[in-house]
Design an enzyme around this catalytic site. Sequence first.
Site, short mmCIF file in Angstrom:
data_model
loop_
_atom_site.label_atom_id
_atom_site.label_comp_id
_atom_site.label_asym_id
_atom_site.label_seq_id
_atom_site.Cartn_x
_atom_site.Cartn_y
_atom_site.Cartn_z
NE ARG A 58 24.54 12.58 -15.78
CZ ARG A 58 24.54 12.79 -14.46
NH1 ARG A 58 25.67 12.81 -13.81
NH2 ARG A 58 23.43 12.98 -13.79
CB THR A 59 21.64 16.07 -21.23
OG1 THR A 59 21.59 14.68 -20.90
CG2 THR A 59 21.31 16.25 -22.70
CE LYS A 86 5.05 36.03 -14.78
NZ LYS A 86 5.32 37.20 -15.60
NE ARG A 108 16.74 15.81 -20.36
CZ ARG A 108 17.66 15.15 -19.67
NH1 ARG A 108 17.68 15.23 -18.35
NH2 ARG A 108 18.56 14.40 -20.28
CG HIS A 136 18.41 10.97 -23.69
ND1 HIS A 136 19.05 12.00 -24.35
CD2 HIS A 136 18.76 11.09 -22.38
CE1 HIS A 136 19.75 12.70 -23.46
NE2 HIS A 136 19.58 12.17 -22.27
C1 NCD Z 1 19.01 10.05 -18.33
C2 NCD Z 1 17.73 10.72 -18.81
O1 NCD Z 1 17.53 11.91 -18.59
O2 NCD Z 1 16.96 10.00 -19.44
N1 NCD Z 1 19.96 10.98 -17.87
C3 NCD Z 1 20.87 11.51 -18.75
O3 NCD Z 1 20.51 12.29 -19.62
N2 NCD Z 1 22.14 11.15 -18.64
C4 NCD Z 1 18.78 8.96 -17.36
C5 NCD Z 1 18.03 9.25 -16.09
O4 NCD Z 1 17.62 10.37 -15.82
O5 NCD Z 1 17.88 8.29 -15.34
#
Ligand code: NCD
Length: 317
Positions: A58-59, A86, A108, A136
């Site tokens: 999603r993100t 590597k 991320r 997040h």
């Molecule tokens: C979440 C995350 O990555 O923290 N996912 C997201 O970005 N929607 C929640 C998860 O991974 O459980």
Amino acid sequence: MERDNFFGKDIISLNDFSRQDIDYILDVAQKIKDNPGEFKFSMKNKIMAPLFFENSTRTSTSFQMAMLHMGGNVMDFDVETSSLKKGETLRDTLMMIKGYQPDVVVLRHSLGGAVQLASDVLDCPVINAGDGQNQHPTQTMLDLFTINEIRGDIDGVKIAMVGDLKYGRTTHSLALALSKYNNCKIYFISPESLMMPKDVLKELQEKGIDFYENSLSDFQDILKLVDIVYMTRIQRERFSVGIEGEQEYQKIKNDYCLTRKMLKNVSPNLKIMHPLPKVFEIESEIDYTPYAYYFKQAENGLYIRKALLNLILKNNE
Ligand code: NCD
């Protein structure tokens, strides 16, 4: 914060945003949701570099789609085929990216300090797309947008956060964000080994938000007290590797699941949110009930991320 004040800024922690800042972002996102043509070509000639060192659906896709919807460009980066495999360090990778001059980096990583490191190394704004078990922030903004959409207000929300509150960064950010609003009440429900970290609780206490820590045996009763239940999955990838972590995971994995039966006597207005992905913690037939709000919540990510990219990359015009 006035619109101008977002220009060129990083988005690293919820703590950097006041309630007024967040409300402003939610207003821009609402305008975008109401007017799909808004900002149509605003990202023309802008390049986003998405650096996802942890899995994401999603993100990553909503950031990419936000950019593409607004006429922008997205760099291709796949950690699996990169030189990190590597043994290159994150800092070295960031130094290279800096030289290639993206307009914005969305990052991320499994380590809490990674986004701050990126911000120190890079010249362009950096957006935190999840840093380990820490925060997040853009997920939280879309969660707040969704709470407002459900209730017409964020103040006064009664919410149960359920599941892996120890490693679940979305619950850490959301709880901290709600402490900026008035009269909110949070019920934390988790297996004993996955309770909300003490440092987050301490911060919430200092901010004066009303919260309760509950065990899973209270889950059913609390469902009748809240407007929203915010489910989360067990963050298996953050358990220790090897047999110990696997045993711990197997022990708690079936401890909580929201079933259709549990929703029997709840308010017809109760809504279920989840940052997704969901694994086993929501019975699948709930997807088809009016309680389920998680897919609409995920869609709201597009509007929030379009709003953020505009505020950060475009000066007042
Ligand atoms: C979440 C995350 O990555 O923290 N996912 C997201 O970005 N929607 C929640 C998860 O991974 O459980």
